[in-house]
Design a protein around this motif. Structure first.
Motif, PDB file in Angstrom:
ATOM      1  N   GLN A   1     -49.467 -45.234  16.917  1.00 13.90           N
ATOM      2  CA  GLN A   1     -48.647 -44.891  18.082  1.00 13.90           C
ATOM      3  C   GLN A   1     -47.341 -45.684  18.171  1.00 13.90           C
ATOM      4  N   ALA A   2     -47.151 -46.671  17.309  1.00 14.88           N
ATOM      5  CA  ALA A   2     -45.956 -47.510  17.409  1.00 14.88           C
ATOM      6  C   ALA A   2     -44.672 -46.716  17.217  1.00 14.88           C
ATOM      7  N   SER A   3     -44.694 -45.733  16.304  1.00 19.16           N
ATOM      8  CA  SER A   3     -43.479 -44.957  16.066  1.00 19.16           C
ATOM      9  C   SER A   3     -43.138 -44.081  17.264  1.00 19.16           C
ATOM     10  N   VAL A   4     -44.171 -43.573  17.955  1.00 19.78           N
ATOM     11  CA  VAL A   4     -43.923 -42.792  19.178  1.00 19.78           C
ATOM     12  C   VAL A   4     -43.290 -43.688  20.235  1.00 19.78           C
ATOM     13  N   TYR A   5     -43.794 -44.906  20.362  1.00 21.18           N
ATOM     14  CA  TYR A   5     -43.253 -45.851  21.335  1.00 21.18           C
ATOM     15  C   TYR A   5     -41.789 -46.186  21.008  1.00 21.18           C
ATOM     16  N   GLY A   6     -41.529 -46.470  19.722  1.00 17.95           N
ATOM     17  CA  GLY A   6     -40.161 -46.803  19.328  1.00 17.95           C
ATOM     18  C   GLY A   6     -39.205 -45.646  19.516  1.00 17.95           C
ATOM     19  N   SER A   7     -39.673 -44.427  19.254  1.00 19.92           N
ATOM     20  CA  SER A   7     -38.812 -43.253  19.342  1.00 19.92           C
ATOM     21  C   SER A   7     -38.582 -42.827  20.787  1.00 19.92           C
ATOM     22  N   LYS A   8     -39.664 -42.660  21.545  1.00 19.18           N
ATOM     23  CA  LYS A   8     -39.560 -42.058  22.869  1.00 19.18           C
ATOM     24  C   LYS A   8     -39.222 -43.059  23.968  1.00 19.18           C
ATOM     25  N   GLU A   9     -39.732 -44.284  23.873  1.00 16.35           N
ATOM     26  CA  GLU A   9     -39.493 -45.262  24.936  1.00 16.35           C
ATOM     27  C   GLU A   9     -38.260 -46.111  24.664  1.00 16.35           C
TER      28      GLU A   9
ATOM     29  N   GLY B   1     -33.820 -44.480  16.392  1.00 19.68           N
ATOM     30  CA  GLY B   1     -33.737 -43.377  15.448  1.00 19.68           C
ATOM     31  C   GLY B   1     -34.807 -43.453  14.374  1.00 19.68           C
ATOM     32  N   GLN B   2     -35.004 -42.333  13.685  1.00 20.66           N
ATOM     33  CA  GLN B   2     -36.046 -42.267  12.663  1.00 20.66           C
ATOM     34  C   GLN B   2     -35.790 -43.244  11.529  1.00 20.66           C
ATOM     35  N   SER B   3     -34.537 -43.447  11.145  1.00 16.53           N
ATOM     36  CA  SER B   3     -34.244 -44.379  10.062  1.00 16.53           C
ATOM     37  C   SER B   3     -34.641 -45.799  10.446  1.00 16.53           C
ATOM     38  N   THR B   4     -34.435 -46.165  11.700  1.00 19.76           N
ATOM     39  CA  THR B   4     -34.855 -47.487  12.172  1.00 19.76           C
ATOM     40  C   THR B   4     -36.365 -47.639  12.082  1.00 19.76           C
ATOM     41  N   LEU B   5     -37.094 -46.579  12.448  1.00 17.21           N
ATOM     42  CA  LEU B   5     -38.550 -46.626  12.384  1.00 17.21           C
ATOM     43  C   LEU B   5     -39.038 -46.754  10.946  1.00 17.21           C
TER      44      LEU B   5
END
Length: 448
Positions: free
Chosen positions: A275-283, A287-291
């Motif tokens: 779920q970390a990528s969802v948190y980084g993206s939505k909250e 950007g996807q490259s950062t993730l």
């Protein structure tokens, strides 16, 4: 499922055993790309955006008529996939034990998962139900395949080689995940120069993980060998085998106490990963490259962290080191709650913290559990361990999804996972590990 009784690895020709071991490594190389690129990086944010595109004015989608907040759909799908895996694994495991023909079952599970992952190329527009279905199939198939893959280890390596062989397979998986993520990063960040849209780039990254999985799975399927099991050694069918193992484990309550502690805090670990990528993206609005860069950082530091925690365990003992890692997990998640939006530097710091405790906490937990297993029952207990692990790992995603559904805040959802690490710490601290090792019939190390 005690495969040690089938045929001793020492009886195999040394060159043939090495050939099987090298083939075995490549299954981790094949399937780890799914875990890294699909489950950890791309699918969570992308499927959430697809669900949002299909949502009503209040932000809800309605699978089978049930109102679900679009931001919770991915977490719920992960939970459902785990439930499916738990129902299927005992049946497949019993079939493998009865027949000794693991390789056809491994092939079926691997290519089911690979096909479902490749099918994610068609996940566009508002097809969130298709995405959820493909996720459930791929994730459940990966769990079944990993159970079969792990059960080969006692057959292809004698006891003195297993630590090294297992570690090499783990290293192969992390190397493949990092390699493919670099390629994903190039495609995603430069999608315009490649003449594709951002969404198309994500779909290519998702589908390529399935193609990679299927292509490299050919190597272990060519090199691994089936061992025929005599009828008198056949396992009990399905859940009866699991029930018999659990009944035996009740004779070792301290081993069960450790297993419960591990299942609780490992559920927290697995949920953070998914779920970390969802948190980084939505909250946090990253950007996807950062993730992708953050996950690459986790991949590299997980290896370094495992080595570091291994050294700490030799000095302070495995139990104390695991407890320390759980404190670190708690502090890392608490810090994540306060991360400012749009600040990739702080997200990288969070990723570094996760990476340093990720590999070590899981590696030490497995090695400590191995000392609590009665001699001669290693494969049987680790089979139940795998099933039990999957059996509880739906709670974290469910709690994450419910917290977001009730509060509308991913910050509240991520900090809700702290409870898994706190409870796991309390349960593990109460386990008298030395007595547990002695009760299992194993020699007690000087430092544990």
């Amino acid at each position: 499922m005690d495969t040690d009784t089938v045929r001793s690895p020492a009886a195999d020709d040394s060159a043939g055993r090495r050939r099987e071991q090298r083939g075995w490594y490549f299954y981790d190389w094949a399937c780890s790309v799914y875990s890294t690129s699909v489950l950890t990086v791309f699918l969570g944010p992308y499927l959430t955006s697809v669900a949002e595109a299909a949502a009503d004015a209040d932000g809800f989608v309605h699978p089978l008529g049930v109102p679900v907040r679009a931001g919770s759909f991915f977490a719920y799908a992960v939970s459902l996939s785990v439930v499916v895996a738990v129902l299927v694994m005992p049946l497949v495991g019993a079939a493998a034990d009865r027949t000794g023909r693991k390789k056809p079952l491994l092939a079926a599970a691997a290519y089911t998962g690979a096909a479902a992952t490749a099918g994610m190329f068609f996940l566009d527009g508002d097809r969130y139900l298709l995405g959820g279905l493909l996720l459930v199939v791929a994730n459940a198939a990966q769990s079944v395949a990993m159970m079969l893959y792990n059960s080969y280890l006692p057959q292809i390596a004698p006891p003195e080689e297993r630590d090294a062989v297992s570690s090499r397979g783990w290293a192969f998986g992390y190397a493949a995940g990092a390699l493919v993520l670099v390629a994903n990063l190039v495609l995603y960040t430069g999608h315009e120069s490649f003449g594709v849209s951002e969404g198309m780039a994500v779909r290519i990254c998702l589908a390529s993980a399935g193609l990679w999985w299927g292509a490299f799975a050919l190597i272990p399927l060519r090199r691994l060998r089936d061992r025929r099991i005599p009828a008198r050694e056949a396992a009990l069918p399905g859940f009866r085998q699991l029930a018999a193992t659990v009944r035996d484990m009740r004779r070792h309550p301290l081993t069960l106490a450790f297993l419960l502690a591990y299942l609780v805090y490992n559920d927290g670990i697995q949920t953070v990963i998914s779920q970390a990528s969802v948190y980084g993206s939505k909250e946090l609005g990253l950007g996807q490259s950062t993730l992708i860069v953050a996950v690459l950082l986790v991949q590299v530091l997980a290896v370094a962290g495992a080595l570091l925690l291994g050294r700490l365990a030799r000095r302070y003992g495995a139990k104390r080191t695991i407890l320390g890692s759980l404190v670190a997990w708690t502090l890392t998640l608490a810090a994540g709650y306060f991360l400012p939006a749009g600040a990739p530097g702080w997200f990288f710091v969070l990723a570094a913290g996760i990476g340093l405790v990720l590999g070590g906490s899981q590696a030490l937990s497995r090695s400590l559990f191995s000392q609590l297993v009665p001699p001669g029952k290693e494969a049987e207990y680790f089979s139940a361990y795998e099933i039990s692990d999957r059996g509880l790992s739906w709670l974290g995603p469910l709690l994450f999804g419910l917290t977001y559904q009730l509060t509308g805040s991913y910050r509240d959802a991520i900090v809700s996972l702290v409870g898994f690490f706190v409870l796991g710490f309390v349960l593990l601290a109460r386990v008298p590990v030395r007595r547990a090792i002695a009760d299992a019939g194993n020699p007690v190390p000087q430092r544990i």
